[in-house]
Scaffold this active site. Structure first.
Site, mmCIF file in Angstrom:
data_model
loop_
_atom_site.group_PDB
_atom_site.id
_atom_site.type_symbol
_atom_site.label_atom_id
_atom_site.label_comp_id
_atom_site.label_asym_id
_atom_site.label_seq_id
_atom_site.Cartn_x
_atom_site.Cartn_y
_atom_site.Cartn_z
ATOM 1 N N TYR A 466 0.648 -1.269 -0.254
ATOM 2 C CA TYR A 466 -0.162 0.290 0.103
ATOM 3 C C TYR A 466 0.737 1.228 0.131
ATOM 4 O O TYR A 466 1.279 1.668 -1.185
ATOM 5 C CB TYR A 466 -1.159 -0.265 1.204
ATOM 6 C CG TYR A 466 -1.768 1.337 1.407
ATOM 7 C CD1 TYR A 466 -3.007 1.499 0.010
ATOM 8 C CD2 TYR A 466 -1.664 2.242 2.029
ATOM 9 C CE1 TYR A 466 -3.984 2.644 0.526
ATOM 10 C CE2 TYR A 466 -2.759 3.677 2.139
ATOM 11 C CZ TYR A 466 -3.187 3.468 0.990
ATOM 12 O OH TYR A 466 -4.596 4.102 0.639
ATOM 13 N N SER A 547 -6.161 1.029 -4.367
ATOM 14 C CA SER A 547 -6.864 2.848 -4.412
ATOM 15 C C SER A 547 -4.957 3.472 -4.661
ATOM 16 O O SER A 547 -4.414 3.214 -5.366
ATOM 17 C CB SER A 547 -6.963 2.777 -2.767
ATOM 18 O OG SER A 547 -7.428 4.306 -2.622
ATOM 19 N N ASP A 634 -17.646 4.238 -7.220
ATOM 20 C CA ASP A 634 -17.053 4.643 -6.854
ATOM 21 C C ASP A 634 -17.054 5.821 -6.772
ATOM 22 O O ASP A 634 -16.058 6.273 -7.810
ATOM 23 C CB ASP A 634 -15.398 3.879 -7.645
ATOM 24 C CG ASP A 634 -13.773 4.300 -6.098
ATOM 25 O OD1 ASP A 634 -14.235 5.286 -5.444
ATOM 26 O OD2 ASP A 634 -12.834 3.609 -6.624
#
Length: 703
Positions: A466, A547, A634
């Site tokens: 991430y 993301s 989204d």
């Protein structure tokens, strides 16, 4: 489809940047809808026909079907907890009169929609359990509708709050009403499929039994349209503590209002006292004893500490340290329990520690027993002597502990332990390694694999990362990941790259703004370490992130296409020059920077996934198999990022004669960024991801 290149060139500080697929920014245009439909017509049959798809989906459904529980929490004299029998689309809220009395359903979101796409996004019981305020979101959108019911007989109240997003929900202790945030009306729709920027959030107080149009505006920031605010009502009910943020950086202003000093109650803009008026550090309310307030802060403490501020002597030189910053470990959460104790969490090399301290002195009292893993749930209240905490790890779905501090010589007891049929922790081995990144920094990485594997370069890898917004990726239980290890012979690798909060603010800042390349170097170095240590070869490495992690995956493929066999980028931020223009993107400039700034443009253009794909007709190494995922609702990372990136990727790489591996996009409907996703959708999505990985890496199912 891809011939729909409309010439458009943007000028960034004198640099001309073509944006041929800008038309995909309009989610409602016929061209965009046709593009999505054509892409799904290619992708969905491919995913459904993957060799291991049926076995993976069946086994995933079987192993997902285990009971899930949250920590119970006490309100009034009753206990509440969330429970999922196994495959219910949404968790159900239960209530019981005591811990050993039978439980009954208090609120069931599954009854609100046929397909499970209406989710309970937030819920708050009033202090003495008179009312339940709850926020519902539809199809995965960040927009929330808040409703109310009486907690004793479950009577629905007529009160409804709309236009709520990124909101607090704070009851005053008299149960007369709640503080909440909402946005002004905007042109066009607001259902989660729009891309309109979210600005001018305001703070209101809603009195039970009145219309939203009568709500009291208590704070607004007309000169600062990007500010967000959140109210916490103090433990004693006397103060409203207001935290104001401007982006995603862990810094906030700190205001408060003494609710006892309002002669007419909450009837207009509150007379806020500004304790901290700058954005230089973060202050999170822990508790207060009268006018002495306790906060967790990173002021002069990148690994965080606990301080006291007396509102009667608010000058900064009068502030005092209650618990000092640790030499190495990061102070996680701090909560007050049993009137005079603090529950303190530290993160030591990405693993959780839980301790008890004395509130009055800040002295350590004892450690609480904890295996190697993560505290994923905690429920406690200052006025209650007992508390619950939930532990998880890569191979442990959840153990809930109960600890009552009112009993002499008490120890935590196992309140609830979940076993998953067919999953035995003893079959797996979890280890933590530290590998060097490009600049020599040691990066921690967890590895989960079958016991006693041989280092012979043969193992498929699922490498996850991430690296942003101070989010730490600690050990977590994921059924699909364990199936990859067990039935596809793989190794799960979780790299704790910079940009996260694993070692505090310093670690975070080393992966933001002009340092963002460190994140990509750290992730690529993880793959190189796994190859060097003879676990695997490049053609057997699949990388994944969502993301900000989707940005990570796409940037790393652009920089090192030769290093990976497969890449799965979920809901990624792909257009680093325009992200700030859509929905809540402006809040991310604290991590990324903004292309409107000439200096920040220089480093954004160097790694922006959309702008670093090779030009069409150029030569170069083939790209790994790629699967991008996005969803029509989204409204956090809007689908245009993935759509524009996919169109450019297919046009520039897909046309190369040497490109044999598929480059695909999966666009889900009635789905959002991830929160509140129904179980059926989550199982299908994981099935498609791992089937794609198995198909493109050539993996066979092993019983």
């Amino acid at each position: 489809m891809l011939s729909l290149c409309h010439e458009k060139v943007d000028d960034y500080h004198g640099v001309k940047i073509p944006d041929p697929y800008w038309w995909l920014e309009d989610p409602d245009s016929e061209d965009t809808k046709a593009f999505v439909e054509e892409q799904n017509k290619l992708t969905m049959p491919f995913l459904e026909k993957c060799e291991v798809r049926a076995q993976f989906q069946q086994r995933l459904t079987e192993l997902y079907n285990y009971p899930k529980y949250s920590c119970p929490y006490k309100r009034g004299q009753r206990y509440f907890y969330f429970h999922n029998e196994g495959l219910q689309n949404q968790d159900v809220l239960y209530v019981q009169d005591s811990l050993d009395s039978p439980a009954s359903i208090f609120f069931d979101p599954n009854k609100l929609s046929e397909d499970g796409t209406v989710a309970l996004k937030m819920g708050r019981l009033s202090e003495e359990c008179e009312y339940f305020a709850y926020g519902l979101s539809s199809a995965g959108s960040d927009w929330v509708t808040v409703k109310f019911m009486k907690a004793d007989d479950l009577t629905e109240l007529p009160d409804v709050l709309e236009r709520v997003k990124f909101s607090c929900l704070g009851w005053t202790h008299d149960a007369k009403g709640v503080f909440y945030n909402c946005y002004p009306l905007q042109d066009g729709k607001a259902d989660g499929t729009e891309t309109t920027s979210n600005l001018n959030q305001k703070l209101y107080y809603h009195v039970i039994g009145t219309s939203q149009s009568d709500d009291v505006l208590v704070a607004e920031f007309l000169d600062h349209p990007k500010w967000h605010s959140s109210v916490t009502v103090s433990d004693d009910g006397r103060y409203a503590v207001l935290s104001i943020t401007e982006g995603c950086e862990p810094v906030n202003q700190l205001w408060y209002c003494d609710l006892q000093q309002l002669p007419n109650g909450i009837s207009g803009l509150l007379p806020w006292v500004k304790l901290v008026e700058t954005f230089e550090a973060q202050y999170s309310y822990v508790t207060n004893e009268g006018s002495v307030f306790t906060f967790r802060t990173n002021l002069d403490a990148p690994r965080y500490r606990v301080i006291n501020i007396d509102l009667q002597e608010p000058a900064r030189e009068k502030w005092s340290t209650l618990i000092s910053q640790h030499d190495k470990d990061v102070l996680g959460f701090v909560q007050c329990v049993n009137q005079h104790h603090l529950l303190v969490n530290y993160v030591h090399d990405v693993k959780d520690i839980l301790q008890l301290y004395e509130l009055s002195t800040g002295k350590w009292i004892r450690d609480l027993p904890l295996d190697v893993g993560t505290v994923v749930g905690l429920s406690c209240k200052k006025k209650h002597s007992d508390f619950f905490y939930k532990f998880t790890s890569f191979t442990t779905p959840g153990i809930i502990y109960h600890f009552d501090l009112s009993e002499p010589n008490a120890e935590p007891t196992v309140f609830r332990q979940v076993e998953v049929k067919g999953v035995h922790a003893s079959d797996y081995q979890t280890s933590q390694v530290f590998y060097p990144s490009k600049d020599g920094t040691k990066i921690p990485m967890f590895l989960v694999h079958a016991r006693d594997i041989r280092k012979d370069g043969s193992h498929p890898i699922f490498l996850y990362g991430y690296g942003g917004f101070e989010n730490s990726i600690q050990p977590y239980y994921n059924t699909a990941n364990l199936l990859f290890v067990r039935h596809l012979g793989g190794i799960l690798a979780v790299a704790n790259i910079r940009g996260g909060g694993e070692y505090g603010q310093t670690w975070h800042k080393a992966g933001t703004l002009g340092n963002k390349q460190n994140c990509f170097d750290d992730f690529q170095s993880a793959a190189e370490y796994l190859i060097r240590e003879d676990y695997t070869t490049p053609s057997r490495i699949a990388i994944n992130g969502a993301s900000n992690g989707g940005l990570l995956v796409a940037a790393c493929v652009n920089q090192r296409p030769d290093l990976f066999g497969c890449a799965v980028a979920e809901v990624g931020v792909m257009d680093m020059l325009k992200f700030h223009k859509f929905t809540i993107g402006h809040a991310w400039t604290t991590d990324y920077g903004c292309a409107d700034d000439p200096e920040q443009f220089k480093y954004l253009i160097k790694y922006s996934p959309l702008h670093n794909l090779p030009p069409a007709g150029s030569e170069g190494p083939p790209y790994p198999a790629m699967l991008m995922l996005t969803a029509d609702h989204d409204d956090r990372v809007v689908p245009l990022h993935t759509l524009k990136y996919t169109a450019t990727l297919q046009h520039s790489i897909g046309c190369r004669p040497g490109q044999k591996q598929p480059l695909m996009v999966r666009v889900d409907t009635r789905s959002g960024h991830g929160a509140g996703k129904p179980t059926t959708k989550a199982i299908l999505e994981d099935t498609h991801i791992f089937s794609f990985i198995a198909q493109t890496l050539g993996l066979r199912w092993k019983e």
